[in-house]
Write an enzyme that holds these catalytic residues in place. Structure first.
Site, PDB file in Angstrom:
ATOM      1  N   ARG A 174      84.118  30.449  48.730  1.00 32.08           N
ATOM      2  CA  ARG A 174      83.299  29.445  49.444  1.00 32.08           C
ATOM      3  C   ARG A 174      82.220  28.878  48.522  1.00 32.08           C
ATOM      4  NH1 ARG A 174      86.885  30.387  52.464  1.00 32.08           N
ATOM      5  NH2 ARG A 174      86.848  30.395  54.736  1.00 32.08           N
ATOM      6  N   SER A 250      82.965  29.170  60.337  1.00 29.97           N
ATOM      7  CA  SER A 250      82.187  30.380  60.012  1.00 29.97           C
ATOM      8  C   SER A 250      80.769  29.988  59.590  1.00 29.97           C
ATOM      9  CB  SER A 250      82.832  31.130  58.845  1.00 29.97           C
ATOM     10  OG  SER A 250      84.153  31.475  59.151  1.00 29.97           O
ATOM     11  N   GLU A 346      76.878  30.087  55.321  1.00 27.70           N
ATOM     12  CA  GLU A 346      77.976  29.413  54.610  1.00 27.70           C
ATOM     13  C   GLU A 346      77.802  27.891  54.529  1.00 27.70           C
ATOM     14  OE1 GLU A 346      81.076  27.597  53.298  1.00 27.70           O
ATOM     15  OE2 GLU A 346      81.429  27.747  55.438  1.00 27.70           O
TER      16      GLU A 346
HETATM   17  N1  EPU Z   1      86.260  40.315  63.566  1.00 29.11           N
HETATM   18  C1  EPU Z   1      85.598  41.029  64.538  1.00 29.11           C
HETATM   19  N2  EPU Z   1      84.804  40.351  65.405  1.00 29.11           N
HETATM   20  C2  EPU Z   1      84.685  39.010  65.369  1.00 29.11           C
HETATM   21  C3  EPU Z   1      85.355  38.272  64.375  1.00 29.11           C
HETATM   22  C4  EPU Z   1      86.139  38.967  63.488  1.00 29.11           C
HETATM   23  O1  EPU Z   1      85.702  42.232  64.613  1.00 29.11           O
HETATM   24  O2  EPU Z   1      83.965  38.485  66.223  1.00 29.11           O
HETATM   25  C5  EPU Z   1      87.177  41.005  62.667  1.00 29.11           C
HETATM   26  C6  EPU Z   1      88.611  40.681  63.053  1.00 29.11           C
HETATM   27  O3  EPU Z   1      89.090  41.557  64.019  1.00 29.11           O
HETATM   28  C7  EPU Z   1      89.348  40.807  61.766  1.00 29.11           C
HETATM   29  C8  EPU Z   1      88.305  40.468  60.726  1.00 29.11           C
HETATM   30  O4  EPU Z   1      87.041  40.547  61.360  1.00 29.11           O
HETATM   31  O5  EPU Z   1      89.767  42.145  61.562  1.00 29.11           O
HETATM   32  C9  EPU Z   1      88.519  39.085  60.123  1.00 29.11           C
HETATM   33  O6  EPU Z   1      88.473  38.110  61.149  1.00 29.11           O
HETATM   34  P1  EPU Z   1      89.220  36.707  61.000  1.00 29.11           P
HETATM   35  O7  EPU Z   1      90.638  36.913  60.666  1.00 29.11           O
HETATM   36  O8  EPU Z   1      88.905  35.940  62.228  1.00 29.11           O
HETATM   37  O9  EPU Z   1      88.587  36.057  59.737  1.00 29.11           O
HETATM   38  P2  EPU Z   1      87.072  35.922  59.265  1.00 29.11           P
HETATM   39  O10 EPU Z   1      86.843  36.830  58.120  1.00 29.11           O
HETATM   40  O11 EPU Z   1      86.173  36.040  60.433  1.00 29.11           O
HETATM   41  C10 EPU Z   1      87.650  34.114  57.472  1.00 29.11           C
HETATM   42  C11 EPU Z   1      87.121  32.774  57.076  1.00 29.11           C
HETATM   43  C12 EPU Z   1      87.629  31.699  58.020  1.00 29.11           C
HETATM   44  C13 EPU Z   1      89.145  31.704  57.971  1.00 29.11           C
HETATM   45  C14 EPU Z   1      89.668  33.099  58.347  1.00 29.11           C
HETATM   46  C15 EPU Z   1      91.158  33.202  58.157  1.00 29.11           C
HETATM   47  C16 EPU Z   1      84.994  33.096  55.953  1.00 29.11           C
HETATM   48  C17 EPU Z   1      83.509  32.983  56.042  1.00 29.11           C
HETATM   49  N3  EPU Z   1      85.664  32.787  57.065  1.00 29.11           N
HETATM   50  O12 EPU Z   1      87.092  34.395  58.744  1.00 29.11           O
HETATM   51  O13 EPU Z   1      87.155  30.450  57.565  1.00 29.11           O
HETATM   52  O14 EPU Z   1      89.689  30.736  58.850  1.00 29.11           O
HETATM   53  O15 EPU Z   1      89.062  34.097  57.487  1.00 29.11           O
HETATM   54  O16 EPU Z   1      91.453  33.219  56.800  1.00 29.11           O
HETATM   55  O17 EPU Z   1      85.523  33.450  54.910  1.00 29.11           O
HETATM   56  C18 EPU Z   1      85.381  28.894  57.751  1.00 29.11           C
HETATM   57  O18 EPU Z   1      85.115  29.125  56.582  1.00 29.11           O
HETATM   58  O19 EPU Z   1      84.727  28.061  58.435  1.00 29.11           O
HETATM   59  C19 EPU Z   1      86.444  29.630  58.412  1.00 29.11           C
HETATM   60  C20 EPU Z   1      86.715  29.510  59.718  1.00 29.11           C
END
Ligand code: EPU
Length: 353
Positions: A174, A250, A346
């Site tokens: 990012r 995010s 972010e």
């Molecule tokens: N999780 C929780 N609680 C929550 C949200 C997530 O426990 O409220 C846990 C999920 O269960 C999962 C892990 O965290 O085990 C990861 O969650 P998720 O797959 O939703 O991905 P993320 O890490 O929350 C990142 C990116 C997203 C991208 C997704 C998929 C960043 C800051 N965010 O989110 O990007 O779509 O992975 O690759 O890296 C963005 O940058 O705006 C964005 C949406």
């Protein structure tokens, strides 16, 4: 002059006041003193001179990754350049140049439909093509920098167009040179993509891999269109549509910690969600940290934490940046007190100038 008039009509580059509330996906109330709309490359020498005189100018794409202040004094450039050009096609890849003002998802959908593969994991990310390299967008196992060939930009100080190679863009998680201190040096006009002919689906991300679309398919039956549809389905289910509920995806980065710090945390929190990195560090799921602090679905006035994804902050309507940033700070402080990890915002937080 209203923004709509500038956009529709002529090639005027006279800055005018504009209400940017509907030009940022968080829907934060924002009145800007001076806005110009860039519609054609030919306008750049003239706009370039304005940029030289307004060193703290701000470039706005679709406003999907910014926190805008209620009053914005510096010159704002809305980039509305359009066009998709096939530059070259050979045995290994196609090279395509896409103008900065094109909508990101529309580009991904049309590339997939034309048989140019490799971007399907990045479907439905809000924003413009020109904004994509700024924070090196990434999702479901793919980062933009893996598909980007180069960036064409107007170099403000030199008053000329330059091409930055992938290496010169300094990409990180990012992050890029366009987001760091060097930010005001360039105005991105187009992005060149190198899309591989020998396409393989990327199904490494656990949530994508287990999507129902792949359950009955053999590996050779998985197409880029099926991957794109699955990614869109996942995103639609858990990320709020900005046209319905203001948000910028995010709101925090997933923090990177050392392996030792991870082990210490893991001993205290067995369910901690984490991803080991190639450099030996560990990326923690910020959404999990925030949810564990009890913020999922939390609301404070006009702002809150999304009920399906704790990493997404939302504007229920009528919020200003100050309210949203106060909530972000409260979350960051609680996470730091609980886990000893500082969350980093972010999106780009824009100063009122
Ligand atoms: N999780 C929780 N609680 C929550 C949200 C997530 O426990 O409220 C846990 C999920 O269960 C999962 C892990 O965290 O085990 C990861 O969650 P998720 O797959 O939703 O991905 P993320 O890490 O929350 C990142 C990116 C997203 C991208 C997704 C998929 C960043 C800051 N965010 O989110 O990007 O779509 O992975 O690759 O890296 C963005 O940058 O705006 C964005 C949406």
């Amino acid at each position: 002059m209203s923004n709509r008039l500038q956009q529709k009509g002529t090639q005027t580059l006279v800055p005018g006041p504009s209400d940017l509330t509907s030009f940022n996906t968080l829907g934060l109330a924002c009145q800007a003193d001076q806005v110009v709309v860039l519609q054609a490359h030919e306008q750049l020498p003239e706009l370039g001179r304005q940029l030289l005189q307004n060193t703290d100018f701000f470039i706005l794409g679709a406003g999907s990754n910014v926190v805008l202040p209620s009053q914005l004094a510096p010159l704002v450039v809305r980039v509305a350049l359009k066009g998709i050009d096939l530059i070259e096609e050979h045995s290994e890849h196609v090279l395509v140049a896409v103008a900065a003002g094109e909508n990101w998802h529309d580009w991904v959908a049309s590339a997939t439909a034309r048989g140019w593969f490799g971007l399907e994991n990045l479907g439905l990310i809000p924003g413009t093509v020109g904004a994509a390299p700024v924070q090196n967008i990434g999702a479901y196992g793919v980062e933009l920098c893996e598909r980007l060939h180069s960036v064409r930009a107007w170099q403000v100080a030199e008053q000329k167009f330059v091409t930055l190679s992938r290496e010169q863009c300094g990409f990180g998680y990012r992050d890029s040179v366009f987001k760091r201190a060097e930010r005001g040096q360039w105005l991105i006009v187009s992005v060149q993509f190198a899309l591989p002919k020998a396409w393989q689906p990327v199904l490494t991300y656990p949530e994508l891999k287990k999507h129902a679309a792949f359950a009955k398919l053999a590996a050779h039956e998985v197409s880029a269109q099926i991957v794109l549809d699955a990614v869109c389905d996942i995103r639609r289910r858990k990320l709020p549509d900005p046209s319905v509920l203001g948000n910028a995806g995010s709101f925090f980065k997933n923090p990177l910690v050392s392996s030792a710090q991870y082990q210490a945390l893991r001993a205290r929190f067995a369910e901690l969600v984490a991803y080991p990195q190639a450099d030996g560090g560990v990326k923690l799921a910020a959404g999990w940290l925030i949810e564990h602090c009890g913020f999922k679905g939390y609301r404070a006035g006009a702002v809150g934490v999304h009920a399906q994804q704790a990493l997404v902050l939302v504007n229920y309507g009528g919020a200003q940046a100050t309210e949203l940033l106060a909530l972000a700070e409260k979350i960051a402080q609680t996470v730091e007190q609980t886990f000893g990890v500082r969350l980093e915002i972010e999106p780009v937080v824009v100063a009122s100038g």
